[in-house]
Design a protein around this motif. Structure first.
Motif, PDB file in Angstrom:
ATOM      1  N   TYR A 143       5.863  -8.907  -2.165  1.00 45.69           N
ATOM      2  CA  TYR A 143       5.440  -7.528  -2.440  1.00 45.69           C
ATOM      3  C   TYR A 143       4.135  -7.325  -1.698  1.00 45.69           C
ATOM      4  CZ  TYR A 143       3.472  -3.440  -4.712  1.00 45.69           C
ATOM      5  OH  TYR A 143       2.909  -2.209  -4.935  1.00 45.69           O
ATOM      6  N   GLY A 144       4.064  -6.262  -0.877  1.00 45.98           N
ATOM      7  CA  GLY A 144       2.881  -6.019  -0.065  1.00 45.98           C
ATOM      8  C   GLY A 144       2.237  -4.677  -0.373  1.00 45.98           C
ATOM      9  N   PHE A 145       0.918  -4.620  -0.148  1.00 49.56           N
ATOM     10  CA  PHE A 145       0.161  -3.393  -0.412  1.00 49.56           C
ATOM     11  C   PHE A 145      -1.004  -3.309   0.565  1.00 49.56           C
ATOM     12  CE2 PHE A 145      -3.050  -0.755  -2.448  1.00 49.56           C
ATOM     13  CZ  PHE A 145      -2.293   0.330  -2.879  1.00 49.56           C
ATOM     14  N   SER A 146      -1.291  -2.090   1.058  1.00 49.54           N
ATOM     15  CA  SER A 146      -2.409  -1.904   1.975  1.00 49.54           C
ATOM     16  C   SER A 146      -2.977  -0.496   1.835  1.00 49.54           C
ATOM     17  CB  SER A 146      -1.968  -2.129   3.431  1.00 49.54           C
ATOM     18  OG  SER A 146      -3.057  -1.952   4.320  1.00 49.54           O
TER      19      SER A 146
ATOM     20  N   ASN B 206      -9.591  10.043  11.260  1.00 46.18           N
ATOM     21  CA  ASN B 206      -9.804   9.559   9.890  1.00 46.18           C
ATOM     22  C   ASN B 206      -8.742  10.067   8.910  1.00 46.18           C
ATOM     23  OD1 ASN B 206     -12.163   8.057  10.492  1.00 46.18           O
ATOM     24  ND2 ASN B 206     -13.381   9.952  10.468  1.00 46.18           N
ATOM     25  N   GLN B 207      -7.501   9.791   9.252  1.00 45.39           N
ATOM     26  CA  GLN B 207      -6.392  10.083   8.344  1.00 45.39           C
ATOM     27  C   GLN B 207      -6.252   8.906   7.371  1.00 45.39           C
ATOM     28  OE1 GLN B 207      -4.447  13.232   8.925  1.00 45.39           O
ATOM     29  NE2 GLN B 207      -6.455  13.402   9.911  1.00 45.39           N
ATOM     30  N   HIS B 208      -6.413   9.158   6.092  1.00 42.07           N
ATOM     31  CA  HIS B 208      -6.400   8.094   5.087  1.00 42.07           C
ATOM     32  C   HIS B 208      -5.007   7.993   4.455  1.00 42.07           C
ATOM     33  CE1 HIS B 208     -10.746   7.589   5.299  1.00 42.07           C
ATOM     34  NE2 HIS B 208     -10.853   8.911   5.286  1.00 42.07           N
ATOM     35  N   SER B 209      -4.590   6.738   4.207  1.00 41.39           N
ATOM     36  CA  SER B 209      -3.260   6.532   3.652  1.00 41.39           C
ATOM     37  C   SER B 209      -3.199   5.204   2.904  1.00 41.39           C
ATOM     38  CB  SER B 209      -2.203   6.565   4.765  1.00 41.39           C
ATOM     39  OG  SER B 209      -0.897   6.466   4.234  1.00 41.39           O
ATOM     40  N   TRP B 210      -2.110   4.982   2.238  1.00 38.10           N
ATOM     41  CA  TRP B 210      -1.800   3.711   1.590  1.00 38.10           C
ATOM     42  C   TRP B 210      -0.280   3.517   1.652  1.00 38.10           C
ATOM     43  CZ3 TRP B 210       1.764   4.536  -2.101  1.00 38.10           C
ATOM     44  CH2 TRP B 210       1.767   5.776  -2.738  1.00 38.10           C
ATOM     45  N   ALA B 211       0.157   2.284   1.456  1.00 39.73           N
ATOM     46  CA  ALA B 211       1.594   1.996   1.466  1.00 39.73           C
ATOM     47  C   ALA B 211       1.858   0.726   0.670  1.00 39.73           C
ATOM     48  CB  ALA B 211       2.107   1.844   2.896  1.00 39.73           C
ATOM     49  N   HIS B 212       3.045   0.641   0.101  1.00 36.70           N
ATOM     50  CA  HIS B 212       3.493  -0.609  -0.526  1.00 36.70           C
ATOM     51  C   HIS B 212       4.957  -0.817  -0.199  1.00 36.70           C
ATOM     52  CE1 HIS B 212       5.328   1.113  -4.418  1.00 36.70           C
ATOM     53  NE2 HIS B 212       4.971   2.150  -3.707  1.00 36.70           N
ATOM     54  N   TRP B 213       5.372  -2.073  -0.154  1.00 36.47           N
ATOM     55  CA  TRP B 213       6.707  -2.433   0.326  1.00 36.47           C
ATOM     56  C   TRP B 213       7.149  -3.775  -0.245  1.00 36.47           C
ATOM     57  CZ3 TRP B 213       2.167  -2.874   2.928  1.00 36.47           C
ATOM     58  CH2 TRP B 213       1.828  -4.129   3.449  1.00 36.47           C
ATOM     59  N   GLY B 214       8.422  -4.090  -0.043  1.00 33.54           N
ATOM     60  CA  GLY B 214       8.978  -5.376  -0.440  1.00 33.54           C
ATOM     61  C   GLY B 214       9.629  -6.066   0.746  1.00 33.54           C
ATOM     62  N   GLU B 215       9.762  -7.388   0.652  1.00 30.19           N
ATOM     63  CA  GLU B 215      10.347  -8.166   1.738  1.00 30.19           C
ATOM     64  C   GLU B 215      11.297  -9.221   1.182  1.00 30.19           C
ATOM     65  OE1 GLU B 215       7.297  -9.889   4.121  1.00 30.19           O
ATOM     66  OE2 GLU B 215       6.328  -7.980   4.593  1.00 30.19           O
TER      67      GLU B 215
END
Length: 262
Positions: free
Chosen positions: A149-152, A178-187
């Motif tokens: 499980y990943g997060f950034s 300066n576009q701000h974002s986040w993401a999470h994913w699975g592998e």
């Protein structure tokens, strides 16, 4: 004399027949087929015992790995990548909880697109576990499968956005800073770990990645996610070198267990 020999031969024949189990003859059996008659008193071989429990202790070791693949691809011109280290705990040589931490960046003009995408160097984390099917074997090299499980949280710029007007025959270059974002994913992953020399290891991992969610901005969305890579690509690979710290020793096999693996 002949009658006595005949009677003796008859007695021996009847005695041997009495010790055998008589099996009815199947008339459908080809007469040329040889049927082997087994003795009912033949002892069956006992089933060999299996190894009981674990050969390796609960806290069996700790491995530190470094992913070198993206560093190599950068030499050959790739303009984005992830640089990471990983700590992997060894439990019974079967379960391997993993923490992967690294920095991802991008400075890339995607082929066929009219912009340059830049991700500021940003931290990412992955946590998960690997599983070794051959956990009770002597070899320290093995195949494994795993989950992550990943997060950034990251920011990015989109530069050199080429806007052309065929009507006015003019072009304009725009920027989004300066576009701000986040993401999470699975592998889902599978890999191979090879013992090179004593406590030094090398290995590769093939990963299938699924994005669970990410933040879109009003006029843009991320093209590259640190720790995952280009958002549109579901597959990824890592190639690692590592060093293992051993905490315990494998227990000795019993005589029964030794016979089971011979």
């Amino acid at each position: 004399m002949r009658s006595k020999l005949f009677i003796l031969f008859l007695l021996i024949t009847l005695s041997s027949m009495a010790q055998r189990r008589i099996t009815p003859v199947d008339p459908t059996v080809n007469p040329d087929t040889v049927v082997i008659q087994t003795d009912s008193t033949e002892m069956q071989q006992p089933e060999k015992p299996k190894i009981k429990g674990y050969l390796y202790p609960l806290l069996n070791g700790l491995t530190l790995n470094v992913n070198i693949l993206d560093g190599v691809t950068k030499i050959f011109g790739q303009t984005y990548g992830n640089y990471e280290i990983a700590a992997e705990l060894d439990l019974h040589n079967r379960f391997f909880p993993v923490w992967e931490v690294g920095v991802g960046y991008a400075d890339n003009t995607p082929e066929g697109l009219n912009f340059t995408y830049r991700t500021h160097p940003s931290l990412y984390n992955r946590v998960g576990m690997n599983y070794n099917f051959g956990y009770n074997k002597d070899a320290m090299s093995f195949f494994y499968i795993g989950l992550r499980y990943g997060f950034s949280i990251f920011s990015y710029d989109i530069d050199n956005i080429a806007m052309e007007s065929s009507y006015w025959d003019e072009s304009e270059t725009l920027q989004m800073k300066n576009q701000h974002s986040w993401a999470h994913w699975g592998e889902l992953l599978g890999g191979l770990r090879v013992q090179v020399y004593k406590n030094f290891y090398m290995g590769w991992t093939a990963r299938y990645r699924m994005v669970f969610g990410y933040k879109k901005n009003a006029a843009s969305e991320p093209w590259f996610i640190p720790g995952l890579g280009p958002k549109s690509s579901p597959f990824g690979f890592t190639y690692t070198v590592g060093y293992r710290f051993s905490f315990g020793k494998k227990r000795e096999l019993t005589k029964e267990e030794l016979s089971a693996i011979e």
